[in-house]
Design an enzyme around this catalytic site. Structure first.
Site, PDB file in Angstrom:
ATOM      1  N   SER A 142       0.853  -1.198   0.000  1.00 14.97           N
ATOM      2  CA  SER A 142       0.000   0.000   0.000  1.00 14.97           C
ATOM      3  C   SER A 142       0.879   1.235   0.000  1.00 14.97           C
ATOM      4  CB  SER A 142      -0.859   0.024   1.269  1.00 14.97           C
ATOM      5  OG  SER A 142      -1.482   1.275   1.423  1.00 14.97           O
ATOM      6  N   TYR A 156      -1.560  -1.040  10.272  1.00 16.02           N
ATOM      7  CA  TYR A 156      -1.686  -1.321   8.839  1.00 16.02           C
ATOM      8  C   TYR A 156      -0.441  -0.835   8.092  1.00 16.02           C
ATOM      9  CZ  TYR A 156      -3.673  -1.042   4.086  1.00 16.02           C
ATOM     10  OH  TYR A 156      -3.907  -1.175   2.741  1.00 16.02           O
TER      11      TYR A 156
HETATM   12  N1  LIG Z   1      -8.658  -0.270  -1.666  1.00 15.07           N
HETATM   13  C1  LIG Z   1      -7.585   0.472  -1.604  1.00 15.07           C
HETATM   14  O1  LIG Z   1      -7.622   1.659  -1.884  1.00 15.07           O
HETATM   15  C2  LIG Z   1      -6.259  -0.135  -1.198  1.00 15.07           C
HETATM   16  C3  LIG Z   1      -5.155   0.716  -1.119  1.00 15.07           C
HETATM   17  C4  LIG Z   1      -3.930   0.176  -0.770  1.00 15.07           C
HETATM   18  C5  LIG Z   1      -3.807  -1.170  -0.514  1.00 15.07           C
HETATM   19  N2  LIG Z   1      -4.896  -1.973  -0.582  1.00 15.07           N
HETATM   20  C6  LIG Z   1      -4.697  -3.391  -0.277  1.00 15.07           C
HETATM   21  O2  LIG Z   1      -5.292  -4.179  -1.290  1.00 15.07           O
HETATM   22  C7  LIG Z   1      -5.742  -5.402  -0.739  1.00 15.07           C
HETATM   23  C8  LIG Z   1      -7.188  -5.608  -1.091  1.00 15.07           C
HETATM   24  O3  LIG Z   1      -7.882  -4.489  -0.627  1.00 15.07           O
HETATM   25  P1  LIG Z   1      -9.438  -4.258  -0.895  1.00 15.07           P
HETATM   26  O4  LIG Z   1      -9.659  -2.808  -0.824  1.00 15.07           O
HETATM   27  O5  LIG Z   1      -9.864  -5.008  -2.099  1.00 15.07           O
HETATM   28  O6  LIG Z   1      -9.996  -4.893   0.470  1.00 15.07           O
HETATM   29  P2  LIG Z   1     -11.422  -5.380   0.890  1.00 15.07           P
HETATM   30  O7  LIG Z   1     -12.469  -4.949  -0.095  1.00 15.07           O
HETATM   31  O8  LIG Z   1     -11.570  -4.989   2.318  1.00 15.07           O
HETATM   32  O9  LIG Z   1     -11.237  -6.958   0.791  1.00 15.07           O
HETATM   33  C9  LIG Z   1     -10.358  -7.628   1.639  1.00 15.07           C
HETATM   34  C10 LIG Z   1     -10.337  -9.116   1.293  1.00 15.07           C
HETATM   35  O10 LIG Z   1      -9.510  -9.793   2.242  1.00 15.07           O
HETATM   36  C11 LIG Z   1     -10.240 -10.874   2.840  1.00 15.07           C
HETATM   37  N3  LIG Z   1      -9.832 -10.982   4.238  1.00 15.07           N
HETATM   38  C12 LIG Z   1      -9.855 -10.005   5.184  1.00 15.07           C
HETATM   39  N4  LIG Z   1      -9.440 -10.484   6.353  1.00 15.07           N
HETATM   40  C13 LIG Z   1      -9.146 -11.799   6.153  1.00 15.07           C
HETATM   41  C14 LIG Z   1      -8.683 -12.847   7.004  1.00 15.07           C
HETATM   42  N5  LIG Z   1      -8.448 -12.653   8.296  1.00 15.07           N
HETATM   43  N6  LIG Z   1      -8.502 -14.066   6.458  1.00 15.07           N
HETATM   44  C15 LIG Z   1      -8.768 -14.294   5.154  1.00 15.07           C
HETATM   45  N7  LIG Z   1      -9.205 -13.342   4.303  1.00 15.07           N
HETATM   46  C16 LIG Z   1      -9.393 -12.117   4.799  1.00 15.07           C
HETATM   47  C17 LIG Z   1     -11.709 -10.473   2.679  1.00 15.07           C
HETATM   48  O11 LIG Z   1     -12.560 -11.595   2.595  1.00 15.07           O
HETATM   49  P3  LIG Z   1     -13.412 -12.130   3.864  1.00 15.07           P
HETATM   50  O12 LIG Z   1     -14.121 -10.971   4.447  1.00 15.07           O
HETATM   51  O13 LIG Z   1     -14.282 -13.197   3.290  1.00 15.07           O
HETATM   52  O14 LIG Z   1     -12.399 -12.706   4.788  1.00 15.07           O
HETATM   53  C18 LIG Z   1     -11.709  -9.740   1.342  1.00 15.07           C
HETATM   54  O15 LIG Z   1     -11.851 -10.655   0.280  1.00 15.07           O
HETATM   55  C19 LIG Z   1      -5.470  -5.320   0.769  1.00 15.07           C
HETATM   56  O16 LIG Z   1      -4.263  -5.963   1.072  1.00 15.07           O
HETATM   57  C20 LIG Z   1      -5.357  -3.825   1.003  1.00 15.07           C
HETATM   58  O17 LIG Z   1      -4.554  -3.544   2.127  1.00 15.07           O
HETATM   59  C21 LIG Z   1      -6.126  -1.484  -0.917  1.00 15.07           C
END
Ligand SMILES: NC(=O)c1ccc[n+]([C@@H]2O[C@H](COP(=O)([O-])OP(=O)(O)OC[C@H]3O[C@@H](n4cnc5c(N)ncnc54)[C@H](OP(=O)(O)O)[C@@H]3O)[C@@H](O)[C@H]2O)c1
Length: 244
Positions: A142, A156
């Site tokens: 990130s 985080y």
């Molecule tokens: N969105 C952004 O702007 C952004 C920016 C920088 C980095 N990121 C990174 O990109 C990645 C995806 O982000 P996103 O925005 O798509 O997140 P999201 O919509 O919150 O989705 C997170 C995913 O991780 C799974 N997850 C969460 N906790 C878990 C656990 N304890 N065990 C297994 N699975 C787990 C969730 O599924 P379940 O709920 O079914 O477990 C979900 O599929 C993350 O690593 C995030 O830090 C995102």
């Protein structure tokens, strides 16, 4: 289909993970997914429920058990790609940012288990299958790993900085096995993880907009394809110019 490639993707149910599974499926890959919830009934990709492993990556013992389950599903075969995408970013009771002064240590540990240790356990546990495929690992970091962010908390941010350093270490250690290891560092992508107020932040970015999960998925796909066959140990920023 003997030549079908396989991806193991954590956190496929929403956001970036969901877009990633669609990108790989549309190119004919088998995708094995892991997350805490069961596979949703309305989820459209082929063989989804059979290839879904319901697991809490915040629990080290279950993560190790999941490795055994994944290896048995691969049946001694190859794993072309591992994408460590699952991540958590806890907030305070009022949705506020948790700082180095206000983060409970147990919560900090939980964040590290999901965001940092699970990628280590999965990559180490699947190294034979990854090496057999001369495969690729992509760690999802990130922008918060490199600078203080107005919404992302300290646990985080430090877990993502550690994952970035892990990418470098793993590129060194997995390289001799023929396995490439890279990271992608998203900025503000339209997903459930975003906080209220992100729209305002996006207005000040060079590209003046949020990113789309599909835009991130395309870069992940590139890093898992032959197009990037000599690329390892890098972290690609996907943030509309937010880092400059
Ligand atoms: N969105 C952004 O702007 C952004 C920016 C920088 C980095 N990121 C990174 O990109 C990645 C995806 O982000 P996103 O925005 O798509 O997140 P999201 O919509 O919150 O989705 C997170 C995913 O991780 C799974 N997850 C969460 N906790 C878990 C656990 N304890 N065990 C297994 N699975 C787990 C969730 O599924 P379940 O709920 O079914 O477990 C979900 O599929 C993350 O690593 C995030 O830090 C995102």
């Amino acid at each position: 289909m003997p030549d079908r490639k396989t991806l193991l993707l954590t956190g496929a149910s929403r956001g970036i993970g969901h877009a990633t599974v669609k990108r790989f499926s549309s190119a004919g890959w088998r995708v094995i997914t892991c997350s805490r919830h069961p596979f949703p009934e309305d989820c459209p990709w082929e063989a989804g429920p059979e290839d879904h492993i319901q697991i809490d990556l915040g629990d080290p013992a279950s993560t190790m058990e999941a490795v055994a389950e994944i290896r048995s599903r691969l049946k001694g075969g190859k794993l072309e790609a591992l994408v460590n995408n699952a991540g958590i970013s806890p907030k305070g009771p009022e949705g506020e940012r948790l700082s180095t002064l206000t983060t409970d240590l147990r919560d900090w540990g939980k964040v590290f288990h999901v965001n940092f240790f699970a990628p280590v356990v999965l990559a180490r546990g699947l190294r034979v299958e990854l090496a057999a495929a001369q495969g690729a690992i992509v760690n999802v970091t990130s922008i918060a790993g490199a600078r203080v962010h107005p919404f992302a908390g300290a646990a985080y941010a430090t877990s993502k900085a550690a994952l970035s350093a892990l990418t470098r270490e793993m590129a060194h250690d997995f390289g001799p096995l023929g396995v490439r290891v890279n990271a992608i560092a998203p900025g503000e992508i339209e997903t459930a993880i975003l906080s209220p107020g992100t729209d305002k932040l996006a207005e000040a970015l060079p590209l003046r907009r949020l990113g789309k999960p599909e835009e991130v998925a395309r870069t992940i796909y590139y890093l898992c394809s032959a197009e990037s066959s000599y690329v390892t140990g890098v972290e690609i920023e996907i943030n509309g110019g937010q880092h400059i």
